[in-house]
Design an enzyme around this catalytic site. Structure first.
Site, PDB file in Angstrom:
ATOM      1  N   ARG A 255       0.856  -1.184   0.000  1.00 23.62           N
ATOM      2  CA  ARG A 255       0.000   0.000   0.000  1.00 23.62           C
ATOM      3  C   ARG A 255       0.893   1.235   0.000  1.00 23.62           C
ATOM      4  NH1 ARG A 255       1.545   1.789   4.202  1.00 23.62           N
ATOM      5  NH2 ARG A 255       0.407   3.689   3.776  1.00 23.62           N
ATOM      6  N   GLY A 256       0.233   2.398  -0.200  1.00 25.18           N
ATOM      7  CA  GLY A 256       0.995   3.630  -0.332  1.00 25.18           C
ATOM      8  C   GLY A 256       1.238   3.868  -1.813  1.00 25.18           C
TER       9      GLY A 256
ATOM     10  N   ARG B 103      -6.972  -0.554  -7.576  1.00 22.37           N
ATOM     11  CA  ARG B 103      -7.217   0.563  -6.646  1.00 22.37           C
ATOM     12  C   ARG B 103      -7.326   1.828  -7.491  1.00 22.37           C
ATOM     13  NH1 ARG B 103      -4.312   0.955  -1.042  1.00 22.37           N
ATOM     14  NH2 ARG B 103      -6.312   1.953  -0.599  1.00 22.37           N
TER      15      ARG B 103
ATOM     16  N   GLN C  79      -3.013   2.787   9.507  1.00 19.68           N
ATOM     17  CA  GLN C  79      -1.657   2.886   8.960  1.00 19.68           C
ATOM     18  C   GLN C  79      -0.721   3.710   9.849  1.00 19.68           C
ATOM     19  OE1 GLN C  79      -4.489   3.343   7.246  1.00 19.68           O
ATOM     20  NE2 GLN C  79      -4.319   2.765   5.100  1.00 19.68           N
TER      21      GLN C  79
ATOM     22  N   ASP D 256      -1.952  10.740  -2.761  1.00 17.31           N
ATOM     23  CA  ASP D 256      -2.189   9.605  -3.673  1.00 17.31           C
ATOM     24  C   ASP D 256      -2.450  10.068  -5.095  1.00 17.31           C
ATOM     25  OD1 ASP D 256      -2.993   8.660  -0.840  1.00 17.31           O
ATOM     26  OD2 ASP D 256      -2.565   6.857  -2.023  1.00 17.31           O
TER      27      ASP D 256
ATOM     28  N   ASN E 130      -5.610  12.364  -0.541  1.00 19.85           N
ATOM     29  CA  ASN E 130      -4.796  11.545   0.372  1.00 19.85           C
ATOM     30  C   ASN E 130      -5.756  10.800   1.292  1.00 19.85           C
ATOM     31  OD1 ASN E 130      -2.191  10.684   1.362  1.00 19.85           O
ATOM     32  ND2 ASN E 130      -2.593  11.882   3.196  1.00 19.85           N
TER      33      ASN E 130
HETATM   34  O1  MRU Z   1      -4.826   3.186   1.466  1.00 20.96           O
HETATM   35  P1  MRU Z   1      -3.327   3.383   1.526  1.00 20.96           P
HETATM   36  O2  MRU Z   1      -2.733   2.908   2.797  1.00 20.96           O
HETATM   37  O3  MRU Z   1      -2.650   2.864   0.292  1.00 20.96           O
HETATM   38  O4  MRU Z   1      -3.191   4.958   1.508  1.00 20.96           O
HETATM   39  C1  MRU Z   1      -1.911   5.515   1.613  1.00 20.96           C
HETATM   40  C2  MRU Z   1      -1.915   6.972   1.768  1.00 20.96           C
HETATM   41  O5  MRU Z   1      -2.948   7.617   1.728  1.00 20.96           O
HETATM   42  C3  MRU Z   1      -0.593   7.644   1.865  1.00 20.96           C
HETATM   43  O6  MRU Z   1      -0.679   8.766   2.670  1.00 20.96           O
HETATM   44  C4  MRU Z   1      -0.150   8.065   0.472  1.00 20.96           C
HETATM   45  O7  MRU Z   1      -0.178   6.991  -0.405  1.00 20.96           O
HETATM   46  C5  MRU Z   1       1.174   8.667   0.464  1.00 20.96           C
HETATM   47  S1  MRU Z   1       2.407   7.393   0.494  1.00 20.96           S
HETATM   48  C6  MRU Z   1       3.916   8.001   0.423  1.00 20.96           C
END
Ligand code: MRU
Length: 347
Positions: free
Chosen positions: A51-52, A92, A198, A238, A248
Protein backbone atom coordinates in the site's frame (compact mmCIF):
# COMPACT_ATOMS: atom_id res chain seq x y z
CA UNK A 1 24.37 6.89 11.90
CA UNK A 2 21.39 6.90 9.51
CA UNK A 3 19.43 3.62 9.40
CA UNK A 4 18.06 2.18 6.17
CA UNK A 5 14.27 2.13 5.92
CA UNK A 6 12.33 -1.08 5.44
CA UNK A 7 11.47 -1.27 1.74
CA UNK A 8 8.21 -2.96 0.66
CA UNK A 9 9.50 -5.22 -2.12
CA UNK A 10 12.26 -7.54 -3.23
CA UNK A 11 12.61 -8.45 -6.86
CA UNK A 12 14.68 -11.60 -7.37
CA UNK A 13 16.13 -11.22 -10.87
CA UNK A 14 17.36 -14.81 -11.39
CA UNK A 15 13.98 -16.42 -10.67
CA UNK A 16 11.77 -13.50 -11.71
CA UNK A 17 10.10 -13.50 -8.28
CA UNK A 18 8.30 -10.52 -6.78
CA UNK A 19 8.17 -10.57 -2.98
CA UNK A 20 6.27 -8.04 -0.87
CA UNK A 21 6.53 -7.44 2.82
CA UNK A 22 3.01 -8.10 4.09
CA UNK A 23 2.07 -4.68 5.46
CA UNK A 24 -1.16 -6.11 6.92
CA UNK A 25 0.94 -8.04 9.42
CA UNK A 26 3.38 -5.34 10.47
CA UNK A 27 4.52 -4.26 12.99
CA UNK A 28 4.15 -7.63 14.71
CA UNK A 29 5.25 -10.09 12.03
CA UNK A 30 7.69 -9.65 9.15
CA UNK A 31 6.33 -11.99 6.48
CA UNK A 32 6.99 -11.90 2.75
CA UNK A 33 4.17 -12.47 0.29
CA UNK A 34 4.89 -13.94 -3.13
CA UNK A 35 3.14 -11.71 -5.69
CA UNK A 36 4.73 -13.26 -8.78
CA UNK A 37 1.55 -14.94 -10.07
CA UNK A 38 -0.82 -12.42 -11.66
CA UNK A 39 -3.79 -13.26 -9.40
CA UNK A 40 -1.59 -12.89 -6.34
CA UNK A 41 -0.39 -9.53 -7.62
CA UNK A 42 -4.00 -8.30 -8.00
CA UNK A 43 -4.84 -9.63 -4.53
CA UNK A 44 -1.79 -7.98 -2.96
CA UNK A 45 -2.74 -4.53 -4.24
CA UNK A 46 -6.51 -4.81 -3.59
CA UNK A 47 -6.09 -6.21 -0.09
CA UNK A 48 -3.24 -3.86 0.80
CA UNK A 49 -0.42 -6.36 1.31
CA UNK A 50 1.36 -3.51 -0.44
CA UNK A 51 0.00 0.00 0.00
CA UNK A 52 1.00 3.63 -0.33
CA UNK A 53 0.86 5.33 -3.70
CA UNK A 54 4.55 5.15 -4.82
CA UNK A 55 4.93 1.56 -3.59
CA UNK A 56 1.80 0.49 -5.45
CA UNK A 57 3.20 2.18 -8.58
CA UNK A 58 6.53 0.36 -8.42
CA UNK A 59 4.88 -2.99 -7.69
CA UNK A 60 2.40 -2.48 -10.54
CA UNK A 61 5.36 -1.83 -12.86
CA UNK A 62 7.16 -5.03 -11.87
CA UNK A 63 3.94 -7.02 -11.81
CA UNK A 64 2.97 -5.93 -15.30
CA UNK A 65 6.47 -6.66 -16.60
CA UNK A 66 6.40 -10.17 -15.10
CA UNK A 67 2.97 -10.82 -16.55
CA UNK A 68 4.09 -9.63 -19.98
CA UNK A 69 7.03 -12.07 -19.87
CA UNK A 70 4.66 -14.90 -18.92
CA UNK A 71 2.15 -14.00 -21.63
CA UNK A 72 4.86 -13.67 -24.28
CA UNK A 73 6.16 -17.14 -23.35
CA UNK A 74 2.61 -18.47 -23.76
CA UNK A 75 2.31 -16.78 -27.17
CA UNK A 76 -0.67 -14.71 -25.95
CA UNK A 77 -2.11 -11.92 -28.10
CA UNK A 78 -1.78 -8.19 -27.45
CA UNK A 79 -5.49 -8.13 -26.53
CA UNK A 80 -4.90 -10.62 -23.71
CA UNK A 81 -2.00 -8.58 -22.34
CA UNK A 82 -4.09 -5.39 -22.51
CA UNK A 83 -7.03 -7.06 -20.75
CA UNK A 84 -4.64 -8.05 -17.93
CA UNK A 85 -3.42 -4.47 -17.79
CA UNK A 86 -7.02 -3.25 -17.34
CA UNK A 87 -7.52 -5.71 -14.44
CA UNK A 88 -4.35 -4.38 -12.84
CA UNK A 89 -5.43 -0.75 -13.28
CA UNK A 90 -8.80 -1.51 -11.67
CA UNK A 91 -7.34 -2.83 -8.40
CA UNK A 92 -7.22 0.56 -6.65
CA UNK A 93 -8.67 3.62 -8.34
CA UNK A 94 -7.31 6.64 -6.43
CA UNK A 95 -3.50 6.35 -6.35
CA UNK A 96 -2.41 7.58 -9.77
CA UNK A 97 1.04 6.03 -9.31
CA UNK A 98 -0.56 2.67 -10.10
CA UNK A 99 -1.63 3.97 -13.51
CA UNK A 100 1.71 5.67 -14.01
CA UNK A 101 3.83 2.60 -13.16
CA UNK A 102 1.80 0.12 -15.18
CA UNK A 103 1.33 2.39 -18.21
CA UNK A 104 5.01 3.37 -18.42
CA UNK A 105 5.96 -0.33 -18.48
CA UNK A 106 3.26 -0.97 -21.06
CA UNK A 107 4.59 1.83 -23.27
CA UNK A 108 8.10 0.34 -23.18
CA UNK A 109 6.67 -3.09 -24.00
CA UNK A 110 4.62 -1.76 -26.95
CA UNK A 111 7.55 0.10 -28.42
CA UNK A 112 9.77 -3.00 -28.35
CA UNK A 113 6.88 -5.12 -29.63
CA UNK A 114 6.42 -2.82 -32.64
CA UNK A 115 10.18 -2.79 -33.27
CA UNK A 116 10.15 -6.61 -33.01
CA UNK A 117 12.79 -6.54 -30.29
CA UNK A 118 12.65 -8.33 -26.92
CA UNK A 119 9.46 -6.77 -25.52
CA UNK A 120 9.52 -8.68 -22.19
CA UNK A 121 13.07 -7.53 -21.51
CA UNK A 122 12.16 -3.93 -22.42
CA UNK A 123 9.24 -4.02 -19.97
CA UNK A 124 11.48 -5.23 -17.15
CA UNK A 125 14.13 -2.60 -17.88
CA UNK A 126 11.41 0.06 -17.56
CA UNK A 127 10.19 -1.43 -14.26
CA UNK A 128 13.74 -1.18 -12.88
CA UNK A 129 14.03 2.39 -14.17
CA UNK A 130 10.77 3.37 -12.48
CA UNK A 131 11.94 1.94 -9.16
CA UNK A 132 15.14 3.95 -9.40
CA UNK A 133 13.14 7.06 -10.33
CA UNK A 134 11.01 6.64 -7.19
CA UNK A 135 14.08 6.04 -4.98
CA UNK A 136 15.74 9.19 -6.31
CA UNK A 137 12.57 11.29 -6.02
CA UNK A 138 12.02 10.22 -2.40
CA UNK A 139 15.53 11.23 -1.47
CA UNK A 140 15.54 14.53 -3.32
CA UNK A 141 12.15 15.71 -2.09
CA UNK A 142 13.11 14.86 1.48
CA UNK A 143 16.14 17.16 1.18
CA UNK A 144 13.99 19.96 -0.25
CA UNK A 145 11.58 19.53 2.64
CA UNK A 146 14.28 20.42 5.18
CA UNK A 147 13.67 24.11 4.57
CA UNK A 148 10.14 24.01 6.01
CA UNK A 149 11.04 22.29 9.28
CA UNK A 150 11.93 24.63 12.16
CA UNK A 151 14.36 23.33 14.78
CA UNK A 152 12.53 21.24 17.40
CA UNK A 153 9.29 21.27 15.39
CA UNK A 154 6.35 19.22 16.51
CA UNK A 155 4.92 17.67 13.34
CA UNK A 156 1.55 16.02 12.82
CA UNK A 157 1.26 13.42 10.06
CA UNK A 158 -1.55 11.22 8.83
CA UNK A 159 -1.64 7.67 7.49
CA UNK A 160 1.79 6.35 6.50
CA UNK A 161 4.16 7.96 4.06
CA UNK A 162 7.46 6.36 5.02
CA UNK A 163 9.70 3.83 3.21
CA UNK A 164 7.01 1.11 3.24
CA UNK A 165 4.49 3.33 1.43
CA UNK A 166 6.82 5.48 -0.63
CA UNK A 167 9.20 2.74 -1.79
CA UNK A 168 12.28 4.71 -0.84
CA UNK A 169 13.39 7.22 1.77
CA UNK A 170 9.81 8.33 2.39
CA UNK A 171 7.71 11.33 1.37
CA UNK A 172 6.13 12.97 4.44
CA UNK A 173 8.28 10.71 6.64
CA UNK A 174 11.22 11.32 4.30
CA UNK A 175 11.07 15.02 5.20
CA UNK A 176 10.87 14.11 8.89
CA UNK A 177 13.74 11.60 8.62
CA UNK A 178 15.91 14.12 6.79
CA UNK A 179 15.14 16.71 9.49
CA UNK A 180 16.04 14.21 12.22
CA UNK A 181 19.38 13.31 10.64
CA UNK A 182 20.10 17.00 9.99
CA UNK A 183 19.90 17.54 13.76
CA UNK A 184 16.61 19.49 13.70
CA UNK A 185 15.15 17.26 16.43
CA UNK A 186 11.60 16.93 15.12
CA UNK A 187 8.93 15.28 17.26
CA UNK A 188 6.05 13.54 15.57
CA UNK A 189 2.38 13.03 16.32
CA UNK A 190 1.18 10.13 14.15
CA UNK A 191 -2.55 9.84 13.48
CA UNK A 192 -3.73 6.29 14.02
CA UNK A 193 -5.78 6.58 10.80
CA UNK A 194 -8.88 4.44 11.10
CA UNK A 195 -10.07 2.18 9.64
CA UNK A 196 -6.79 0.53 8.47
CA UNK A 197 -4.61 2.07 11.17
CA UNK A 198 -1.66 2.89 8.96
CA UNK A 199 -0.47 5.26 11.71
CA UNK A 200 0.87 2.21 13.49
CA UNK A 201 3.23 1.69 10.56
CA UNK A 202 4.33 5.31 10.91
CA UNK A 203 4.99 4.79 14.62
CA UNK A 204 6.86 1.56 13.80
CA UNK A 205 9.03 3.19 11.14
CA UNK A 206 9.90 6.21 13.28
CA UNK A 207 10.57 4.13 16.38
CA UNK A 208 13.05 1.95 14.44
CA UNK A 209 15.08 5.11 13.92
CA UNK A 210 14.67 6.56 17.40
CA UNK A 211 12.67 9.51 16.09
CA UNK A 212 10.35 10.65 18.90
CA UNK A 213 6.77 9.68 18.00
CA UNK A 214 3.44 9.75 19.80
CA UNK A 215 0.47 7.85 18.41
CA UNK A 216 -2.84 9.76 18.51
CA UNK A 217 -6.39 9.15 17.29
CA UNK A 218 -7.24 11.56 14.50
CA UNK A 219 -10.07 13.00 16.60
CA UNK A 220 -7.37 14.47 18.88
CA UNK A 221 -5.78 16.71 16.24
CA UNK A 222 -8.01 19.77 16.88
CA UNK A 223 -7.29 19.56 20.59
CA UNK A 224 -3.54 19.30 19.97
CA UNK A 225 -3.56 22.27 17.62
CA UNK A 226 -5.60 24.38 20.03
CA UNK A 227 -3.14 23.57 22.83
CA UNK A 228 -0.27 24.82 20.65
CA UNK A 229 1.29 21.37 20.37
CA UNK A 230 1.57 21.30 16.56
CA UNK A 231 3.94 23.51 14.54
CA UNK A 232 3.51 21.86 11.17
CA UNK A 233 1.39 19.27 9.36
CA UNK A 234 2.99 17.14 6.62
CA UNK A 235 1.23 14.31 4.77
CA UNK A 236 1.74 12.33 1.57
CA UNK A 237 -0.66 12.21 -1.38
CA UNK A 238 -2.19 9.61 -3.67
CA UNK A 239 -3.13 11.86 -6.58
CA UNK A 240 -2.59 15.56 -7.17
CA UNK A 241 -4.60 17.44 -9.79
CA UNK A 242 -3.09 20.12 -12.02
CA UNK A 243 -4.53 22.87 -9.78
CA UNK A 244 -2.90 21.38 -6.65
CA UNK A 245 -6.01 19.77 -5.15
CA UNK A 246 -4.59 16.69 -3.42
CA UNK A 247 -6.19 13.33 -2.65
CA UNK A 248 -4.80 11.54 0.37
CA UNK A 249 -6.01 9.16 3.05
CA UNK A 250 -9.47 9.94 4.42
CA UNK A 251 -9.16 12.50 7.20
CA UNK A 252 -6.44 14.56 5.56
CA UNK A 253 -9.00 17.19 4.53
CA UNK A 254 -10.14 17.51 8.18
CA UNK A 255 -6.54 18.19 9.20
CA UNK A 256 -6.06 20.81 6.49
CA UNK A 257 -9.21 22.68 7.59
CA UNK A 258 -8.09 22.56 11.22
CA UNK A 259 -4.57 23.66 10.32
CA UNK A 260 -5.95 26.62 8.35
CA UNK A 261 -8.17 27.66 11.29
CA UNK A 262 -5.19 27.47 13.66
CA UNK A 263 -2.80 29.13 11.16
CA UNK A 264 -0.49 26.12 11.11
CA UNK A 265 1.41 25.38 7.86
CA UNK A 266 0.03 22.38 6.01
CA UNK A 267 2.35 20.68 3.48
CA UNK A 268 1.98 17.75 1.11
CA UNK A 269 5.11 15.74 0.17
CA UNK A 270 4.91 13.67 -3.02
CA UNK A 271 6.99 12.70 -6.06
CA UNK A 272 6.01 14.02 -9.50
CA UNK A 273 4.68 10.53 -10.33
CA UNK A 274 1.81 11.31 -7.93
CA UNK A 275 0.62 14.20 -10.13
CA UNK A 276 -2.22 13.42 -12.50
CA UNK A 277 -1.12 15.00 -15.77
CA UNK A 278 -4.63 15.29 -17.23
CA UNK A 279 -6.98 15.97 -14.32
CA UNK A 280 -7.44 19.69 -13.82
CA UNK A 281 -9.13 19.72 -10.40
CA UNK A 282 -9.83 17.53 -7.40
CA UNK A 283 -13.50 17.17 -8.36
CA UNK A 284 -12.49 14.65 -11.02
CA UNK A 285 -10.31 12.48 -8.78
CA UNK A 286 -11.95 9.04 -8.32
CA UNK A 287 -12.40 8.12 -4.67
CA UNK A 288 -12.04 4.50 -3.69
CA UNK A 289 -14.82 3.16 -1.47
CA UNK A 290 -13.73 0.04 0.39
CA UNK A 291 -15.75 -2.64 2.19
CA UNK A 292 -17.84 -1.46 5.15
CA UNK A 293 -16.38 -4.39 7.12
CA UNK A 294 -13.20 -2.37 7.56
CA UNK A 295 -15.16 0.18 9.61
CA UNK A 296 -17.34 -2.35 11.44
CA UNK A 297 -14.29 -4.29 12.64
CA UNK A 298 -11.03 -3.47 14.38
CA UNK A 299 -8.12 -5.73 13.41
CA UNK A 300 -10.62 -8.26 12.09
CA UNK A 301 -12.74 -8.37 15.27
CA UNK A 302 -16.27 -7.00 14.97
CA UNK A 303 -16.92 -4.10 17.34
CA UNK A 304 -20.13 -2.59 15.93
CA UNK A 305 -23.60 -3.86 16.85
CA UNK A 306 -24.93 -6.43 14.37
CA UNK A 307 -27.01 -4.84 11.60
CA UNK A 308 -25.34 -1.41 11.82
CA UNK A 309 -24.32 0.01 8.45
CA UNK A 310 -21.07 1.83 7.66
CA UNK A 311 -19.51 3.66 4.72
CA UNK A 312 -15.84 3.59 3.90
CA UNK A 313 -14.51 6.28 1.56
CA UNK A 314 -10.78 5.59 1.63
CA UNK A 315 -9.54 9.01 0.47
CA UNK A 316 -10.57 12.65 0.49
CA UNK A 317 -9.40 15.66 -1.48
CA UNK A 318 -7.81 18.70 0.14
CA UNK A 319 -8.41 21.83 -1.93
CA UNK A 320 -5.20 23.58 -2.92
CA UNK A 321 -6.13 26.81 -1.11
CA UNK A 322 -5.56 24.94 2.17
CA UNK A 323 -2.08 23.75 1.12
CA UNK A 324 0.98 25.84 2.02
CA UNK A 325 3.19 23.98 -0.43
CA UNK A 326 3.80 20.66 -2.19
CA UNK A 327 7.26 19.23 -1.59
CA UNK A 328 8.58 17.43 -4.70
CA UNK A 329 11.92 16.31 -6.12
CA UNK A 330 11.97 19.55 -8.12
CA UNK A 331 11.57 21.72 -5.03
CA UNK A 332 8.62 23.10 -3.11
CA UNK A 333 5.70 24.09 -5.32
CA UNK A 334 3.56 26.96 -4.07
CA UNK A 335 0.51 28.95 -5.17
CA UNK A 336 -0.41 29.76 -7.87
CA UNK A 337 -0.29 25.97 -8.19
CA UNK A 338 -1.47 25.79 -11.83
CA UNK A 339 1.75 27.61 -12.76
CA UNK A 340 4.19 25.95 -10.38
CA UNK A 341 2.85 22.45 -11.15
CA UNK A 342 2.89 23.02 -14.92
CA UNK A 343 6.50 24.25 -14.69
CA UNK A 344 7.56 21.19 -12.65
CA UNK A 345 5.77 18.67 -14.85
CA UNK A 346 6.12 20.01 -18.34
CA UNK A 347 9.14 22.36 -18.51
O1 MRU B 1 -4.83 3.19 1.47
P1 MRU B 1 -3.33 3.38 1.53
O2 MRU B 1 -2.73 2.91 2.80
O3 MRU B 1 -2.65 2.86 0.29
O4 MRU B 1 -3.19 4.96 1.51
C1 MRU B 1 -1.91 5.51 1.61
C2 MRU B 1 -1.92 6.97 1.77
O5 MRU B 1 -2.95 7.62 1.73
C3 MRU B 1 -0.59 7.64 1.87
O6 MRU B 1 -0.68 8.77 2.67
C4 MRU B 1 -0.15 8.06 0.47
O7 MRU B 1 -0.18 6.99 -0.40
C5 MRU B 1 1.17 8.67 0.46
S1 MRU B 1 2.41 7.39 0.49
C6 MRU B 1 3.92 8.00 0.42
Amino acid sequence: MEKAGLLPLRFVEESGTLLLIDQRKLPFQEEWFDATAFDDLLFSIKEMVVRGAPSIGVVAGYGHALNIARRVRQGASLQVIEADLESLLATRPTAVNLQYGARQVHKAFLQAFQEKSDSAAAALVEAHRLYQEVLDANYQLSRHGLSIVPKGASILTHCNAGPLAACGYGTALGVIRAAHYAGLEPQVFADETRPRNQGRLTAFELQREDIPVTLVCESMSGFLMKCGKIDLVVTGADRIALNGDSANKIGTYNLAVLASFHKIPFFIAAPLSTFDRVTTSGEAIPIEFRAEEEVLTFDGARHAPPGVKAINPSFDVTPSELISGIITEKGILRAPFEESIAAALFC
